[in-house]
Design a protein around this motif. Structure first.
Motif, short mmCIF file in Angstrom:
data_model
loop_
_atom_site.label_atom_id
_atom_site.label_comp_id
_atom_site.label_asym_id
_atom_site.label_seq_id
_atom_site.Cartn_x
_atom_site.Cartn_y
_atom_site.Cartn_z
N THR A 53 0.86 -1.00 -0.18
CA THR A 53 0.05 0.18 -0.12
C THR A 53 0.42 1.50 -0.28
OG1 THR A 53 0.09 0.24 2.69
CG2 THR A 53 -1.75 -1.39 1.50
N ILE A 54 0.68 2.93 -0.72
CA ILE A 54 0.94 3.55 -0.41
C ILE A 54 2.05 4.03 0.88
CG2 ILE A 54 -1.00 5.23 0.08
CD1 ILE A 54 1.71 5.86 -2.15
N SER A 55 0.89 3.61 2.40
CA SER A 55 1.49 3.34 3.35
C SER A 55 2.95 2.73 3.47
CB SER A 55 0.53 3.35 4.01
OG SER A 55 -0.81 3.56 4.86
N ASP A 56 3.43 1.71 3.31
CA ASP A 56 4.32 0.59 3.31
C ASP A 56 5.82 1.78 2.74
OD1 ASP A 56 2.87 -1.60 3.73
OD2 ASP A 56 2.57 -2.07 2.35
N ILE A 57 5.22 2.07 1.60
CA ILE A 57 6.52 3.21 0.58
C ILE A 57 6.48 4.17 1.38
CG2 ILE A 57 6.85 1.67 -0.83
CD1 ILE A 57 5.50 3.37 -2.61
N TYR A 58 5.59 5.19 1.83
CA TYR A 58 5.56 6.55 2.29
C TYR A 58 4.99 6.80 3.63
CZ TYR A 58 5.96 7.18 -2.90
OH TYR A 58 6.29 7.21 -4.58
N PRO A 59 5.74 6.74 4.56
CA PRO A 59 5.61 6.90 5.90
C PRO A 59 4.85 7.56 6.55
CG PRO A 59 8.35 6.95 5.67
CD PRO A 59 7.18 6.48 4.11
N GLU A 60 4.36 9.33 5.62
CA GLU A 60 3.90 9.96 6.48
C GLU A 60 1.93 10.04 5.84
OE1 GLU A 60 4.68 14.21 3.87
OE2 GLU A 60 6.32 12.50 4.05
N PHE A 61 1.92 9.12 5.30
CA PHE A 61 0.59 8.35 4.53
C PHE A 61 0.43 7.54 5.43
CE2 PHE A 61 1.46 10.03 0.20
CZ PHE A 61 1.23 11.13 0.61
N THR A 62 -0.20 7.67 6.70
CA THR A 62 -0.85 6.28 7.62
C THR A 62 -2.09 5.70 6.89
OG1 THR A 62 -2.03 8.20 9.47
CG2 THR A 62 0.27 7.26 9.50
#
Length: 177
Positions: A90-99
């Motif tokens: 998911t996007i959260s896995d590669i962009y920590p800001e995007f919980t």
């Protein structure tokens, strides 16, 4: 391809029907259909896919729930994942800001504005973090919604900016002394 009397190249699709009776051909029916427009469209689609896959910047299609639906080679290379694994993230896995909650809010913002542009921190497979800039657009296609994002690695730019700032600071110190 075939050539017309005027010398124009055309793509055709041919179907042939043979009717046999007692082992002998009794009827032969052939249908030829001009598929030049379809062939050109297919070639343009292949070129578009090739261009996207070969782009220098990472390209991602992200679904409403944050799952990555498409990632080009640059995305796989910069993040250190093979494409198959990247598509399971998911996007959260590669962009920590995007919980997950932050992604929901961002999805609504991008959907409302139609676009998004921001500097972010990205996380590689090995845990290393690096700065990127993301330019994203909201898209709706075939009753599905996506965020389409181009992501540029800022590592080299940030290094040059830091070196330039150090040189400015050094020059400033010399001027003061």
């Amino acid at each position: 391809p075939v050539r017309t009397k005027s010398g124009e190249e055309r793509w055709v699709e041919q179907t042939t029907k043979i009717t046999l009776e007692s082992g002998e051909v009794t009827h032969l029916t052939a249908t030829v259909r001009d598929i030049t427009a379809r062939h050109r469209a297919e070639q343009n689609l292949l070129l578009t896919q090739f261009s996207l896959d070969a782009a220098q910047d990472a390209a991602l299609w992200i679904k409403h729930d944050g799952h990555i639906n498409y990632a080009n080679r640059a995305a796989s290379t910069s993040l250190g994942y093979d494409t198959h694994k990247l598509l399971s993230l998911t996007i959260s896995d590669i962009y920590p800001e995007f919980t997950p909650d932050a992604w929901k809010a961002l999805w609504a913002e991008i959907k409302g504005k139609g676009e998004f542009f921001k500097e972010l921190t990205s996380r590689k497979h090995n845990g290393t973090q690096f700065k990127v800039e993301m330019a994203a657009n909201f898209m709706s296609y075939d009753d599905q919604e996506f965020v389409f994002a181009f992501v540029r690695d800022l590592t080299s730019r940030k290094l040059m900016e830091s070196e330039l700032q150090q040189e400015r600071d050094f020059a400033h110190q010399i001027m003061e002394n």
